[in-house]
Write a protein that holds these residues in place. Structure first.
Motif, PDB file in Angstrom:
ATOM      1  N   THR A   3      38.958  47.320  43.963  1.00 20.92           N
ATOM      2  CA  THR A   3      40.161  47.319  42.831  1.00 20.92           C
ATOM      3  C   THR A   3      40.351  48.676  42.172  1.00 20.92           C
ATOM      4  OG1 THR A   3      38.823  46.477  41.079  1.00 20.92           O
ATOM      5  CG2 THR A   3      39.905  44.617  42.566  1.00 20.92           C
ATOM      6  N   ASN A   4      41.572  48.772  41.511  1.00 26.84           N
ATOM      7  CA  ASN A   4      42.370  50.039  41.092  1.00 26.84           C
ATOM      8  C   ASN A   4      41.363  50.962  40.258  1.00 26.84           C
ATOM      9  OD1 ASN A   4      45.103  48.595  40.513  1.00 26.84           O
ATOM     10  ND2 ASN A   4      43.861  47.274  39.871  1.00 26.84           N
ATOM     11  N   CYS A   5      41.298  52.083  41.055  1.00 26.87           N
ATOM     12  CA  CYS A   5      40.672  53.182  40.459  1.00 26.87           C
ATOM     13  C   CYS A   5      41.366  54.489  41.197  1.00 26.87           C
ATOM     14  CB  CYS A   5      39.167  53.254  40.664  1.00 26.87           C
ATOM     15  SG  CYS A   5      38.536  54.558  39.903  1.00 26.87           S
ATOM     16  N   TYR A  34      40.759  42.133  34.447  1.00 24.85           N
ATOM     17  CA  TYR A  34      39.419  42.372  34.953  1.00 24.85           C
ATOM     18  C   TYR A  34      39.422  43.424  35.980  1.00 24.85           C
ATOM     19  CZ  TYR A  34      37.493  38.235  32.911  1.00 24.85           C
ATOM     20  OH  TYR A  34      36.991  37.332  32.032  1.00 24.85           O
ATOM     21  N   ASP A  35      40.648  43.286  37.019  1.00 30.65           N
ATOM     22  CA  ASP A  35      40.759  44.233  38.087  1.00 30.65           C
ATOM     23  C   ASP A  35      41.085  45.744  37.871  1.00 30.65           C
ATOM     24  OD1 ASP A  35      43.275  43.188  37.250  1.00 30.65           O
ATOM     25  OD2 ASP A  35      44.355  43.788  39.085  1.00 30.65           O
ATOM     26  N   HIS A  36      41.101  45.771  36.573  1.00 29.81           N
ATOM     27  CA  HIS A  36      41.136  47.543  35.878  1.00 29.81           C
ATOM     28  C   HIS A  36      39.982  47.665  35.107  1.00 29.81           C
ATOM     29  CE1 HIS A  36      45.491  47.443  37.254  1.00 29.81           C
ATOM     30  NE2 HIS A  36      45.116  46.153  36.984  1.00 29.81           N
ATOM     31  N   ILE A  37      39.134  46.886  34.848  1.00 33.93           N
ATOM     32  CA  ILE A  37      38.089  47.302  33.908  1.00 33.93           C
ATOM     33  C   ILE A  37      36.739  46.864  34.411  1.00 33.93           C
ATOM     34  CG2 ILE A  37      38.277  45.124  32.700  1.00 33.93           C
ATOM     35  CD1 ILE A  37      38.202  46.697  30.124  1.00 33.93           C
ATOM     36  N   THR A  79      51.544  50.659  37.089  1.00 32.18           N
ATOM     37  CA  THR A  79      50.866  49.470  37.584  1.00 32.18           C
ATOM     38  C   THR A  79      50.169  48.990  36.165  1.00 32.18           C
ATOM     39  OG1 THR A  79      49.584  48.364  39.264  1.00 32.18           O
ATOM     40  CG2 THR A  79      48.406  50.111  38.130  1.00 32.18           C
ATOM     41  N   ASP A  80      50.508  47.791  35.997  1.00 31.24           N
ATOM     42  CA  ASP A  80      50.972  46.336  36.672  1.00 31.24           C
ATOM     43  C   ASP A  80      52.248  46.190  35.897  1.00 31.24           C
ATOM     44  OD1 ASP A  80      48.262  46.794  37.537  1.00 31.24           O
ATOM     45  OD2 ASP A  80      47.924  44.364  37.336  1.00 31.24           O
ATOM     46  N   THR A  81      53.342  45.904  36.628  1.00 31.16           N
ATOM     47  CA  THR A  81      54.515  45.571  36.161  1.00 31.16           C
ATOM     48  C   THR A  81      55.622  44.299  36.771  1.00 31.16           C
ATOM     49  OG1 THR A  81      56.503  46.558  34.782  1.00 31.16           O
ATOM     50  CG2 THR A  81      55.793  47.755  37.166  1.00 31.16           C
ATOM     51  N   GLY A 127      53.513  38.931  36.430  1.00 31.49           N
ATOM     52  CA  GLY A 127      53.486  40.568  36.056  1.00 31.49           C
ATOM     53  C   GLY A 127      53.643  41.514  36.976  1.00 31.49           C
ATOM     54  N   HIS A 128      54.063  41.321  38.164  1.00 30.76           N
ATOM     55  CA  HIS A 128      53.848  42.086  39.353  1.00 30.76           C
ATOM     56  C   HIS A 128      55.101  42.340  40.034  1.00 30.76           C
ATOM     57  CE1 HIS A 128      49.807  42.665  38.619  1.00 30.76           C
ATOM     58  NE2 HIS A 128      49.520  41.328  38.672  1.00 30.76           N
ATOM     59  N   SER A 129      55.180  43.418  40.551  1.00 32.35           N
ATOM     60  CA  SER A 129      56.627  44.032  41.517  1.00 32.35           C
ATOM     61  C   SER A 129      56.464  44.007  42.678  1.00 32.35           C
ATOM     62  CB  SER A 129      57.090  45.328  40.699  1.00 32.35           C
ATOM     63  OG  SER A 129      58.183  45.750  41.047  1.00 32.35           O
ATOM     64  N   PHE A 148      50.877  50.372  45.800  1.00 30.00           N
ATOM     65  CA  PHE A 148      49.580  50.494  45.350  1.00 30.00           C
ATOM     66  C   PHE A 148      49.367  48.909  44.687  1.00 30.00           C
ATOM     67  CE2 PHE A 148      47.002  51.281  41.335  1.00 30.00           C
ATOM     68  CZ  PHE A 148      45.686  51.854  42.124  1.00 30.00           C
ATOM     69  N   HIS A 149      48.085  48.423  44.340  1.00 29.63           N
ATOM     70  CA  HIS A 149      47.999  47.190  43.756  1.00 29.63           C
ATOM     71  C   HIS A 149      47.913  46.138  44.852  1.00 29.63           C
ATOM     72  CE1 HIS A 149      47.500  43.954  40.777  1.00 29.63           C
ATOM     73  NE2 HIS A 149      47.042  45.052  39.940  1.00 29.63           N
ATOM     74  N   HIS A 150      47.553  46.187  45.937  1.00 24.37           N
ATOM     75  CA  HIS A 150      47.666  45.381  47.052  1.00 24.37           C
ATOM     76  C   HIS A 150      47.107  44.007  46.658  1.00 24.37           C
ATOM     77  CE1 HIS A 150      48.841  49.063  48.961  1.00 24.37           C
ATOM     78  NE2 HIS A 150      47.751  49.507  48.858  1.00 24.37           N
TER      79      HIS A 150
HETATM   80 ZN   LIG Z   1      45.947  44.393  38.139  1.00 27.16          ZN
END
Ligand SMILES: [Zn+2]
Ligand SMILES: [Zn+2]
Length: 297
Positions: A51-53, A96-99, A198-200, A239-241, A261-263
């Motif tokens: 996940t995201n980094c 969670y996926d960002h932290i 991300t995320d929006t 909350g996603h695009s 990004f953010h698949h």
């Molecule tokens: Zn996310």
């Protein structure tokens, strides 16, 4: 701009090339481009499952956007090869996926390292420090952040703030449309620029003016492409695009390129290849952000 798709399994030669960046190197490297949940498995091997980094190198500063599971391997690289680098960990928000990789980031456990952590959208948590303490506490985790031995500072920001890291590295932020909020970042360094969006969730037919302003004329931005347009209504409110919205924003803002990004964890390599073909028919410089790939700006 030089987009290199490194193999997902990196060898030491790849890392050695990056070990001593030049003073004006501006490079983006993906250690995790998956959203929501890690996705190991053969079908996801090329885009990667972490996940995201996102690691951004600006001369001798390392700016990291988000601490998803991809940050573990980045941390190992930083402690072995980049002693003395200044590390700035900028969270878009605290989902969670960002932290979730925070407790596994090796520089936090090195007495000679300094890490500045920033977060803007805390969604009810009182501070960035409190958010990390809440992540690292029982019954969710065995030890608290007091086990960190590095010099760590926690910084609370507001979306819309400017952050001047140095005279050369300028960071602007903007609010995103996400449950509990999220922060978009743009870095300008030595006449080049990169933005992390991300995320929006977008409103169809109404491009987000805050995003357009932030990515105006940018060299490269990454964009929340969890979905495609035909899936958007099914996931309304999460909350996603979509990658198609990324393509539209890229054109409207006069940006040079964007990477999806953010698949989603269910998005296979085959599907991402199909999306990339569509994206590149429109703009050959754009494409898919895959774990292990780097872009030199
Ligand atoms: Zn996310
Ligand atoms: Zn989120």
């Amino acid at each position: 701009m030089n987009l290199q798709y490194c193999p997902p399994i990196r060898d030491s030669q790849d890392d050695a090339k990056l070990a001593q960046p030049s003073k004006n190197l501006f490079e983006v490297r993906f250690w995790g481009s998956r959203g929501t949940l890690p996705s190991p498995g053969q079908q996801f091997r090329i885009a990667g499952g972490n996940t995201n980094c996102t690691e951004v190198t600006c001369g001798d500063h390392t700016i990291i956007f988000d601490a998803g599971t991809g940050i573990r391997e980045l941390g190992s690289k930083l402690v072995t090869e980049n002693k003395g680098r200044k590390i700035h960990l900028m969270m878009t928000h605290a989902h969670y996926d960002h932290i979730e990789g925070v407790p596994f980031f090796a520089p936090f456990f090195m007495a000679d390292s300094k890490v500045d952590v920033y977060c803007g959208e805390l969604d009810g948590s009182s501070s960035t420090e409190e958010t990390i303490k809440n992540l690292m506490r029982r019954p969710y985790f065995p030890v608290g952040p007091d086990v960190f031995t590095a010099d760590v500072t926690f910084n609370d920001i507001k979306s819309g703030d400017n952050i001047g890291l140095t005279d050369e590295i300028k960071i602007r932020t903007a609010p995103l449309n996400h449950p509990g909020g999220a922060t978009a970042y743009r870095i300008d360094f030595e006449g080049r620029s990169f933005a992390c969006i991300t995320d929006t969730e977008h409103v169809p037919g109404k491009p987000d003016q805050d995003v357009l302003e932030l990515i105006d004329g940018v060299d490269l931005f990454i964009y929340d492409s969890s979905l495609c347009d035909e899936e958007l209504s099914e996931f309304a409110g999460y909350g996603h695009s979509t990658y198609e919205e990324g393509m539209r924003l890229c054109k409207m803002a006069g940006a040079k390129a964007f990477l999806a990004f953010h698949h989603m964890p269910f998005r296979t390599d085959v599907e991402l290849d199909r999306f990339e073909k569509i994206i590149q028919e429109d703009n050959p410089n754009s494409g898919i952000a895959r774990e292990g790939s780097t872009v030199i700006l």
